[in-house]
Write a protein that holds these residues in place. Structure first.
Motif, PDB file in Angstrom:
ATOM      1  N   LYS A  26       0.856  -1.192   0.000  1.00  0.00           N
ATOM      2  CA  LYS A  26       0.000   0.000   0.000  1.00  0.00           C
ATOM      3  C   LYS A  26       0.891   1.241   0.000  1.00  0.00           C
ATOM      4  O   LYS A  26       1.963   1.242   0.603  1.00  0.00           O
ATOM      5  CB  LYS A  26      -0.890   0.011   1.234  1.00  0.00           C
ATOM      6  N   LEU A  27       0.413   2.282  -0.682  1.00  0.00           N
ATOM      7  CA  LEU A  27       1.228   3.501  -0.817  1.00  0.00           C
ATOM      8  C   LEU A  27       0.620   4.665  -0.042  1.00  0.00           C
ATOM      9  O   LEU A  27      -0.552   5.018  -0.238  1.00  0.00           O
ATOM     10  CB  LEU A  27       1.306   3.920  -2.278  1.00  0.00           C
ATOM     11  N   ILE A  28       1.446   5.253   0.825  1.00  0.00           N
ATOM     12  CA  ILE A  28       1.081   6.531   1.464  1.00  0.00           C
ATOM     13  C   ILE A  28       1.866   7.602   0.705  1.00  0.00           C
ATOM     14  O   ILE A  28       3.078   7.507   0.576  1.00  0.00           O
ATOM     15  CB  ILE A  28       1.488   6.564   2.945  1.00  0.00           C
ATOM     16  N   VAL A  29       1.158   8.602   0.177  1.00  0.00           N
ATOM     17  CA  VAL A  29       1.803   9.619  -0.662  1.00  0.00           C
ATOM     18  C   VAL A  29       1.659  10.990  -0.009  1.00  0.00           C
ATOM     19  O   VAL A  29       0.611  11.296   0.571  1.00  0.00           O
ATOM     20  CB  VAL A  29       1.152   9.629  -2.072  1.00  0.00           C
ATOM     21  N   ARG A  30       2.708  11.811  -0.076  1.00  0.00           N
ATOM     22  CA  ARG A  30       2.576  13.229   0.240  1.00  0.00           C
ATOM     23  C   ARG A  30       3.311  14.029  -0.838  1.00  0.00           C
ATOM     24  O   ARG A  30       4.346  13.595  -1.351  1.00  0.00           O
ATOM     25  CB  ARG A  30       3.090  13.582   1.637  1.00  0.00           C
ATOM     26  N   ILE A  31       2.776  15.187  -1.181  1.00  0.00           N
ATOM     27  CA  ILE A  31       3.383  16.038  -2.212  1.00  0.00           C
ATOM     28  C   ILE A  31       3.309  17.485  -1.716  1.00  0.00           C
ATOM     29  O   ILE A  31       2.220  18.018  -1.489  1.00  0.00           O
ATOM     30  CB  ILE A  31       2.622  15.898  -3.549  1.00  0.00           C
ATOM     31  N   ASP A  32       4.479  18.076  -1.514  1.00  0.00           N
ATOM     32  CA  ASP A  32       4.500  19.443  -0.987  1.00  0.00           C
ATOM     33  C   ASP A  32       5.678  20.209  -1.531  1.00  0.00           C
ATOM     34  O   ASP A  32       6.695  19.623  -1.889  1.00  0.00           O
ATOM     35  CB  ASP A  32       4.701  19.436   0.544  1.00  0.00           C
ATOM     36  N   LEU A  52      -1.389  11.981   2.522  1.00  0.00           N
ATOM     37  CA  LEU A  52      -1.169  12.685   3.787  1.00  0.00           C
ATOM     38  C   LEU A  52      -0.934  14.167   3.498  1.00  0.00           C
ATOM     39  O   LEU A  52       0.014  14.529   2.799  1.00  0.00           O
ATOM     40  CB  LEU A  52       0.041  12.076   4.517  1.00  0.00           C
ATOM     41  N   VAL A  53      -1.815  15.008   4.028  1.00  0.00           N
ATOM     42  CA  VAL A  53      -1.724  16.466   3.840  1.00  0.00           C
ATOM     43  C   VAL A  53      -1.873  17.091   5.230  1.00  0.00           C
ATOM     44  O   VAL A  53      -2.979  17.221   5.731  1.00  0.00           O
ATOM     45  CB  VAL A  53      -2.856  16.970   2.912  1.00  0.00           C
ATOM     46  N   ASN A  54      -0.749  17.430   5.868  1.00  0.00           N
ATOM     47  CA  ASN A  54      -0.838  17.800   7.288  1.00  0.00           C
ATOM     48  C   ASN A  54      -0.223  19.167   7.616  1.00  0.00           C
ATOM     49  O   ASN A  54       0.488  19.309   8.615  1.00  0.00           O
ATOM     50  CB  ASN A  54      -0.175  16.710   8.148  1.00  0.00           C
ATOM     51  N   PRO A  55      -0.472  20.208   6.804  1.00  0.00           N
ATOM     52  CA  PRO A  55       0.150  21.501   7.095  1.00  0.00           C
ATOM     53  C   PRO A  55      -0.226  22.036   8.476  1.00  0.00           C
ATOM     54  O   PRO A  55      -1.336  21.786   8.951  1.00  0.00           O
ATOM     55  CB  PRO A  55      -0.412  22.419   5.998  1.00  0.00           C
ATOM     56  N   PHE A  90       7.195  13.456  -1.679  1.00  0.00           N
ATOM     57  CA  PHE A  90       7.771  14.394  -2.646  1.00  0.00           C
ATOM     58  C   PHE A  90       7.812  15.763  -1.975  1.00  0.00           C
ATOM     59  O   PHE A  90       6.770  16.324  -1.621  1.00  0.00           O
ATOM     60  CB  PHE A  90       6.923  14.477  -3.920  1.00  0.00           C
ATOM     61  N   ALA A  91       9.009  16.274  -1.788  1.00  0.00           N
ATOM     62  CA  ALA A  91       9.177  17.561  -1.088  1.00  0.00           C
ATOM     63  C   ALA A  91      10.045  18.449  -1.970  1.00  0.00           C
ATOM     64  O   ALA A  91      11.263  18.345  -1.956  1.00  0.00           O
ATOM     65  CB  ALA A  91       9.818  17.318   0.272  1.00  0.00           C
ATOM     66  N   TYR A  92       9.372  19.288  -2.740  1.00  0.00           N
ATOM     67  CA  TYR A  92      10.079  20.083  -3.741  1.00  0.00           C
ATOM     68  C   TYR A  92      10.735  21.311  -3.130  1.00  0.00           C
ATOM     69  O   TYR A  92      10.224  21.856  -2.165  1.00  0.00           O
ATOM     70  CB  TYR A  92       9.096  20.514  -4.841  1.00  0.00           C
ATOM     71  N   PRO A  93      11.836  21.761  -3.714  1.00  0.00           N
ATOM     72  CA  PRO A  93      12.543  22.915  -3.145  1.00  0.00           C
ATOM     73  C   PRO A  93      11.693  24.189  -3.182  1.00  0.00           C
ATOM     74  O   PRO A  93      10.899  24.390  -4.099  1.00  0.00           O
ATOM     75  CB  PRO A  93      13.755  23.100  -4.069  1.00  0.00           C
TER      76      PRO A  93
END
Ligand code: G6P
Length: 531
Positions: A329-335, A428-431, A369-372
């Motif tokens: 199973k995949l947990i994804v975050r993109i920020d 996961l979106v946890n700002p 994924f944590a972009y600069p």
């Protein structure tokens, strides 16, 4: 913190005609980052790139419907060179719902297509640096996202006063360009003439400055960030706090993504400024002028996003990621790697998931994924290092010969992000705090696995996605780990039920309706002002 009451009827995304039915007219847009950016090749030639991000996507919906002048800042040397080379500083661009591109000299408005021009302001680099990094990103961003480590910061001394002067000059440069770009005043045209839409915390002073220069214009301001509660907003020096609020109150209409942020703004106007606030009509009366305050939540253009996600480059990433994940199973975050995105606590929650529910070891993988972002600021560089450190610790602690528990990617790759959305079982979106957060809306629209969304209750998007998402306190790492466990364990029927709610809410208020709602509110507000 104020609770999230239901929006006033018709306020969030009223049943308005979309932009296609908008009457033609002239619309001025002002934002720090514009719809195009330039780079200088080895051969010395300038090449343009379309600007990304929710702000550009949202505002580009006006393309082709109205005559547009978009005023933005030159952000680097290549932008400055392009601005200097453009006749009158104006670049001919082709705006479309998915961004903008500089057009060749031969292109123009063309039949059936309204003209759009971009004016890039060549603000002196030191002034721009103090306004953008010193005030906008290190002060106002920190205030609205409650990011200060208060025993040490903020410290408002002489250095800040110099930055503040630059911020004024930078906002004035926008006001001058808008005043000039608006063309001659049309008598008696309040609400139907030229409309100026000023964007975000970088340009909080511009509405007042523009109204002083051009009282004939209808002016809107939109905040894409949260708004701080009065007791935190009051960390700003009193005169600065007043100037920020009065700056926005120069507009006829002030917009926010969520009710909470609009309420916090009204609270600040009342407490800090002593302005006359009508909470039922949602108006602020100050210094003889009335500003209406509205909630306009930006959603996603589902058809356009799905079309982009079907493209070959995205599908190639889907195949590669799917192969790497296998049956896990995949947990994804993109920020973007911003302090407000709370990536370190998100990774700590994943670690707690693996400790508290060891049955997931080997059966789950986390793609982060944590972009600069904003690497000119030391806090951002340090934060990126912290993200990388905890990611390494997790891999060292739990990784085995045949299981990589976490993959952290720090390079920006939009196609790969769209692929990850499709494969996510959990997003996961946890700002710690966020004006809206479009990741939380894009994921449910692209997921092919009815992905569950673990969402911070401090994101603007939580107001619309509360029914379908698992809401968490972003500071509570253990509660976030528990929510991840629940999301992974959910029955298929429950996932499907929630996914349907999430997708529906995410696609309401797409950019063209978001923009139409603001223009309509602005026209009504401008008509109320005495001639
Ligand atoms: C985020 C915020 C926007 C803001 C933008 C500026 O996307 O949500 O409110 O305009 O950052 O980012 P920049 O890269 O231009 O500093």
């Amino acid at each position: 913190m104020t609770a999230d009451p239901a929006p006033a009827a018709g306020d969030r995304c009223p049943n308005l005609p979309s932009m296609s039915a908008e009457p033609a007219g002239r619309v001025l847009i002002a934002s720090n980052r514009g719809p195009v950016s330039f780079s200088l090749g080895d051969d010395g030639r300038l090449t343009s790139r379309r600007g990304g991000g929710g702000l550009v996507a949202g505002l580009s919906a006006v393309a082709g419907r109205a005559e547009v002048l978009w005023v933005c800042a030159a952000l680097n040397d290549a932008d400055r060179a392009a601005a200097r080379a453009a006749p009158g500083g104006r670049l001919d661009v082709s705006l479309s719902a998915d961004g903008a591109e500089a057009a060749g000299p031969e292109s123009g408005a063309g039949p059936g297509r309204a003209e759009s021009m971009v004016r890039m302001l060549d603000i002196p680099a030191p002034v721009f640096e103090r306004a953008y990094n010193g005030v906008a990103n290190s002060t106002l961003w920190f205030i609205h996202h409650l990011l200060y480590d208060t025993p040490n910061r903020p410290l408002f001394g002489l250095a800040f006063r110099r930055e503040w002067e630059s911020f004024r000059a930078y906002n004035a440069a926008f006001a001058d360009a808008l005043a000039e770009g608006a063309g001659p005043a049309v008598p008696g045209a309040a609400g139907t003439g030229t409309r100026a839409m000023v964007q975000d915390y970088h340009l909080t002073l511009t509405p007042r400055m523009l109204a002083d220069r051009r009282p004939d214009l209808a002016i809107a301001h939109f905040s894409h960030t949260p708004w701080a509660p009065p007791e935190y907003f009051a960390l700003l020096p009193d005169d600065v706090a007043g100037e920020v609020l009065e700056g926005i109150l120069g507009a006829d209409h002030a917009g926010f993504h969520a009710q909470r942020w609009a309420d916090a703004f009204l609270d600040c106007c009342e407490v800090v400024l002593g302005a006359q606030v009508d909470r039922v009509a949602r108006t602020v009366r100050h210094a003889g002028h009335t500003t209406t305050v509205g909630v306009h939540a930006l959603g996603v253009d589902a058809a356009q996003l799905r079309a982009r996600a079907a493209a070959d480059d995205v599908q190639a990433h889907v195949t590669a990621l799917d192969r790497a994940a296998g049956d896990r199973k995949l947990i994804v975050r993109i920020d973007r790697t911003e302090l407000s995105k709370n990536i370190v606590r998100g990774l700590a929650a994943y670690r707690e998931l693996l400790i508290t529910w060891p049955q997931w070891r080997g059966r789950v993988a986390h793609l982060a994924f944590a972009y600069p972002s904003r690497h000119d600021l030391p806090e951002y560089r340090e934060y990126t290092a912290s993200v990388q450190r905890i990611a390494r610790e997790i891999v060292d602690e739990f990784g085995t010969e045949d299981w990589v528990p976490l993959v952290l990617q720090v390079n920006d790759d939009y196609a790969r992000s769209l692929a990850a959305y499709q494969l996510a079982d959990v997003l996961l979106v946890n700002p710690v705090r966020d004006g809206m957060n479009l990741v939380a809306k894009e994921g449910p629209l692209l997921s092919e696995r009815d992905c569950a969304v673990v969402l911070s209750r401090e994101a603007g998007a939580a107001a619309e996605l509360a029914e379908g998402a698992l809401l968490v306190n972003p500071y509570d790492v253990s509660a976030t780990a528990q929510a991840l466990h629940e999301a992974l364990s959910m029955t298929e029927a429950e996932r499907r039920r929630r996914a349907t709610l999430l997708a529906r809410a995410s696609a309401s208020c797409p950019p063209d309706r978001w923009l139409a709602a603001q223009l309509s509110a602005l026209e009504t507000a401008a008509r109320r002002q005495p001639a």
